[in-house]
Design an enzyme around this catalytic site. Structure first.
Site, PDB file in Angstrom:
ATOM      1  N   TRP A  21      37.824 -19.617  44.482  1.00 18.38           N
ATOM      2  CA  TRP A  21      36.847 -20.602  44.016  1.00 18.38           C
ATOM      3  C   TRP A  21      37.426 -21.353  42.819  1.00 18.38           C
ATOM      4  O   TRP A  21      38.021 -20.775  41.917  1.00 18.38           O
ATOM      5  CB  TRP A  21      35.560 -19.882  43.619  1.00 18.38           C
ATOM      6  CG  TRP A  21      34.523 -20.752  42.987  1.00 18.38           C
ATOM      7  CD1 TRP A  21      34.031 -21.928  43.452  1.00 18.38           C
ATOM      8  CD2 TRP A  21      33.819 -20.487  41.762  1.00 18.38           C
ATOM      9  NE1 TRP A  21      33.068 -22.415  42.609  1.00 18.38           N
ATOM     10  CE2 TRP A  21      32.910 -21.561  41.559  1.00 18.38           C
ATOM     11  CE3 TRP A  21      33.860 -19.462  40.833  1.00 18.38           C
ATOM     12  CZ2 TRP A  21      32.060 -21.626  40.462  1.00 18.38           C
ATOM     13  CZ3 TRP A  21      33.007 -19.525  39.743  1.00 18.38           C
ATOM     14  CH2 TRP A  21      32.124 -20.596  39.562  1.00 18.38           C
ATOM     15  N   GLN A  27      41.940 -27.147  41.467  1.00 19.57           N
ATOM     16  CA  GLN A  27      42.670 -27.103  40.205  1.00 19.57           C
ATOM     17  C   GLN A  27      44.165 -26.860  40.377  1.00 19.57           C
ATOM     18  O   GLN A  27      44.964 -27.279  39.550  1.00 19.57           O
ATOM     19  CB  GLN A  27      42.110 -25.976  39.315  1.00 19.57           C
ATOM     20  CG  GLN A  27      40.753 -26.266  38.703  1.00 19.57           C
ATOM     21  CD  GLN A  27      40.326 -25.125  37.792  1.00 19.57           C
ATOM     22  OE1 GLN A  27      40.707 -23.975  37.990  1.00 19.57           O
ATOM     23  NE2 GLN A  27      39.524 -25.436  36.794  1.00 19.57           N
ATOM     24  N   ASP A  49      38.616 -13.320  49.221  1.00 18.86           N
ATOM     25  CA  ASP A  49      37.278 -13.910  49.304  1.00 18.86           C
ATOM     26  C   ASP A  49      37.342 -15.417  49.105  1.00 18.86           C
ATOM     27  O   ASP A  49      38.002 -15.914  48.184  1.00 18.86           O
ATOM     28  CB  ASP A  49      36.369 -13.301  48.232  1.00 18.86           C
ATOM     29  CG  ASP A  49      34.968 -13.883  48.277  1.00 18.86           C
ATOM     30  OD1 ASP A  49      34.162 -13.414  49.093  1.00 18.86           O
ATOM     31  OD2 ASP A  49      34.690 -14.822  47.504  1.00 18.86           O
ATOM     32  N   TYR A  54      34.077 -24.251  49.025  1.00 20.11           N
ATOM     33  CA  TYR A  54      35.056 -24.331  47.946  1.00 20.11           C
ATOM     34  C   TYR A  54      36.045 -25.476  48.195  1.00 20.11           C
ATOM     35  O   TYR A  54      36.679 -25.542  49.249  1.00 20.11           O
ATOM     36  CB  TYR A  54      35.839 -23.023  47.802  1.00 20.11           C
ATOM     37  CG  TYR A  54      35.030 -21.830  47.364  1.00 20.11           C
ATOM     38  CD1 TYR A  54      33.740 -21.957  46.843  1.00 20.11           C
ATOM     39  CD2 TYR A  54      35.555 -20.544  47.451  1.00 20.11           C
ATOM     40  CE1 TYR A  54      33.013 -20.859  46.441  1.00 20.11           C
ATOM     41  CE2 TYR A  54      34.829 -19.434  47.039  1.00 20.11           C
ATOM     42  CZ  TYR A  54      33.562 -19.601  46.544  1.00 20.11           C
ATOM     43  OH  TYR A  54      32.827 -18.502  46.146  1.00 20.11           O
ATOM     44  N   SER A 151      25.161 -13.263  48.901  1.00 22.67           N
ATOM     45  CA  SER A 151      25.593 -13.559  47.541  1.00 22.67           C
ATOM     46  C   SER A 151      24.433 -14.148  46.756  1.00 22.67           C
ATOM     47  O   SER A 151      23.779 -15.094  47.226  1.00 22.67           O
ATOM     48  CB  SER A 151      26.763 -14.550  47.548  1.00 22.67           C
ATOM     49  OG  SER A 151      27.172 -14.882  46.241  1.00 22.67           O
ATOM     50  N   TRP A 204      31.607 -11.288  41.259  1.00 25.66           N
ATOM     51  CA  TRP A 204      32.409 -12.454  40.908  1.00 25.66           C
ATOM     52  C   TRP A 204      32.295 -12.736  39.414  1.00 25.66           C
ATOM     53  O   TRP A 204      31.344 -12.348  38.759  1.00 25.66           O
ATOM     54  CB  TRP A 204      32.029 -13.676  41.741  1.00 25.66           C
ATOM     55  CG  TRP A 204      30.622 -14.200  41.647  1.00 25.66           C
ATOM     56  CD1 TRP A 204      29.546 -13.774  42.355  1.00 25.66           C
ATOM     57  CD2 TRP A 204      30.160 -15.298  40.841  1.00 25.66           C
ATOM     58  NE1 TRP A 204      28.431 -14.524  42.028  1.00 25.66           N
ATOM     59  CE2 TRP A 204      28.777 -15.469  41.104  1.00 25.66           C
ATOM     60  CE3 TRP A 204      30.778 -16.151  39.919  1.00 25.66           C
ATOM     61  CZ2 TRP A 204      28.004 -16.452  40.479  1.00 25.66           C
ATOM     62  CZ3 TRP A 204      30.009 -17.131  39.307  1.00 25.66           C
ATOM     63  CH2 TRP A 204      28.646 -17.287  39.589  1.00 25.66           C
ATOM     64  N   PRO A 206      34.125 -11.446  36.807  1.00 22.06           N
ATOM     65  CA  PRO A 206      34.084 -10.310  35.885  1.00 22.06           C
ATOM     66  C   PRO A 206      34.604 -10.656  34.494  1.00 22.06           C
ATOM     67  O   PRO A 206      34.339  -9.926  33.537  1.00 22.06           O
ATOM     68  CB  PRO A 206      34.992  -9.277  36.571  1.00 22.06           C
ATOM     69  CG  PRO A 206      35.909 -10.087  37.430  1.00 22.06           C
ATOM     70  CD  PRO A 206      35.070 -11.241  37.912  1.00 22.06           C
ATOM     71  N   LYS A 215      40.513 -16.316  25.156  1.00 20.90           N
ATOM     72  CA  LYS A 215      41.300 -17.533  24.908  1.00 20.90           C
ATOM     73  C   LYS A 215      40.470 -18.673  24.305  1.00 20.90           C
ATOM     74  O   LYS A 215      41.025 -19.635  23.777  1.00 20.90           O
ATOM     75  CB  LYS A 215      41.973 -18.016  26.190  1.00 20.90           C
ATOM     76  CG  LYS A 215      41.028 -18.491  27.288  1.00 20.90           C
ATOM     77  CD  LYS A 215      41.821 -18.876  28.527  1.00 20.90           C
ATOM     78  CE  LYS A 215      40.931 -19.284  29.688  1.00 20.90           C
ATOM     79  NZ  LYS A 215      41.715 -19.607  30.890  1.00 20.90           N
ATOM     80  N   GLN A 289      49.292 -14.116  36.181  1.00 21.39           N
ATOM     81  CA  GLN A 289      47.919 -13.699  35.904  1.00 21.39           C
ATOM     82  C   GLN A 289      47.489 -12.583  36.855  1.00 21.39           C
ATOM     83  O   GLN A 289      46.795 -11.651  36.456  1.00 21.39           O
ATOM     84  CB  GLN A 289      46.970 -14.893  36.032  1.00 21.39           C
ATOM     85  CG  GLN A 289      47.176 -15.965  34.962  1.00 21.39           C
ATOM     86  CD  GLN A 289      46.337 -17.205  35.230  1.00 21.39           C
ATOM     87  OE1 GLN A 289      46.172 -17.631  36.378  1.00 21.39           O
ATOM     88  NE2 GLN A 289      45.804 -17.784  34.171  1.00 21.39           N
TER      89      GLN A 289
END
Length: 331
Positions: A21, A27, A49, A54, A151, A204, A206, A215, A289
């Site tokens: 997502w 992005q 997922d 999206y 969801s 989703w 977390p 940050k 990441q």
């Protein structure tokens, strides 16, 4: 990687799952997106997922290309249906027409014959629940999905859906709510109802849209290229971009250091302490990441550390179960 059963089902999922997502097809350039999926596979993530909405269906297509060539039985693929994927009146919601058409579109984009889990992305107030659940049951019987889930459904909606699933003899096994140290809305009602009905939580955000990585600093503009500067992401992260929230999050840094964890690892490990959670969804714009966050799998946080986290966050934690919102499609 560590693994858990999804609710009371026999389906085993990785404790950390990879979601796309706000990243793939939006992005993140495709080359970077493919690299992130490869990194996820390399570190042992088997659960992926996505959703048809999206990036306007592009995210599913990117994930399909990223997983092409992988042994299909070796990973679990989840997608969702509800939000608009076209301009027509029947291009969204959970009507039989939209659900039956949407699964075919998702399978084509994902380049697969079936998804492991097909989820209702929201509850549809404009469609009888019986119609929706029958459509999902037919999709399972056609072999296009193995299990179904939801969801952001309320506890009562989950109970109603579970009752119909039993009647239709369809495996209803999961709930996907937002859940983090800062957003504990599901704890009071949704998680207990899910446990009662045998549903596992695939949570989703977390990391609270990245806020729990530390940050975002109080009194300073958000870093360039971060979710808070993205036109789509900024509206979701806004609820956490408050000075008191950002200041308290900074106070978690020494706690993470004491535990030998990064802030991101601490955030993901925290949700995994809840045994009702089957998997925590992470996203990434860079492979490193993924390599960092995956180290949260299998981490056990001490009761003392959990208490100290609660003491730091105190009144900024959101717990109101009424915030599990149902969009009124009839409007």
């Amino acid at each position: 990687m560590h693994f858990r059963h999804l609710g009371r089902s026999g389906l085993v999922v990785s404790e950390i799952s990879f979601g796309n997502w706000l990243t793939h097809g939006s992005q993140v350039e495709e080359e970077a997106a493919l690299a992130c999926v490869k990194a996820a596979l390399d570190v042992g993530i088997t659960t992926f997922d996505t959703a048809d909405v999206y990036a306007g269906t592009k995210a599913e297509a990117v994930l399909g290309r990223a997983l092409k060539g992988q042994r299909r039985a070796g990973y679990e693929l989840f997608t969702k249906v509800f939000w608009p994927t076209g301009p027509g009146r029947n291009d969204w919601g959970l009507s039989r027409k939209h659900v039956m058409e949407s699964i075919d579109g998702s399978l084509a984009r994902l380049q697969t014959d079936y998804v492991d889990l097909y989820q209702a992305h929201r509850f549809d107030t404009a469609t009888p629940l019986e119609e929706t659940m029958l459509a999902f049951a037919d999709i399972v019987r056609q072999g296009k999905a193995l299990y179904i889930g939801v969801s952001e459904w309320t506890a009562e909606q989950i109970r109603q859906g579970a009752a119909l699933a039993r009647e239709l003899r369809v495996p209803f096994i999961s709930s996907q709510p937002q859940y983090s140290m800062l957003w504990r809305v599901p704890e009071a009602q949704v998680i207990p109802a899910s446990v009662e009905e045998g549903l596992g939580q695939i949570v989703w955000s977390p990391m609270a849209m990245g806020v729990l990585t530390g940050k975002y600093l109080p009194g300073q503009p958000p870093p360039a290229g971060s979710r808070a500067t993205d036109p789509n992401g900024s509206r979701f992260i806004a609820r956490f971009m408050k000075e008191d929230v950002l200041a308290r999050v900074q106070r978690l840094k020494p706690l993470a250091q004491e535990a030998g964890l990064t802030m991101a690892q601490l955030a993901v490990a925290w949700v995994l302490q809840n045994q009702a959670v089957s998997s925590a969804i992470i996203g990434a714009s860079r492979p490193e990441q993924v390599h960092d966050t995956v180290k949260a799998a299998g981490v056990k946080l001490s009761p003392d550390l959990l208490r100290r986290i609660d003491d730091v966050l105190g009144p900024i934690v959101e717990r109101d179960p009424a915030l599990t919102e149902t969009p009124d499609r009839r409007r």
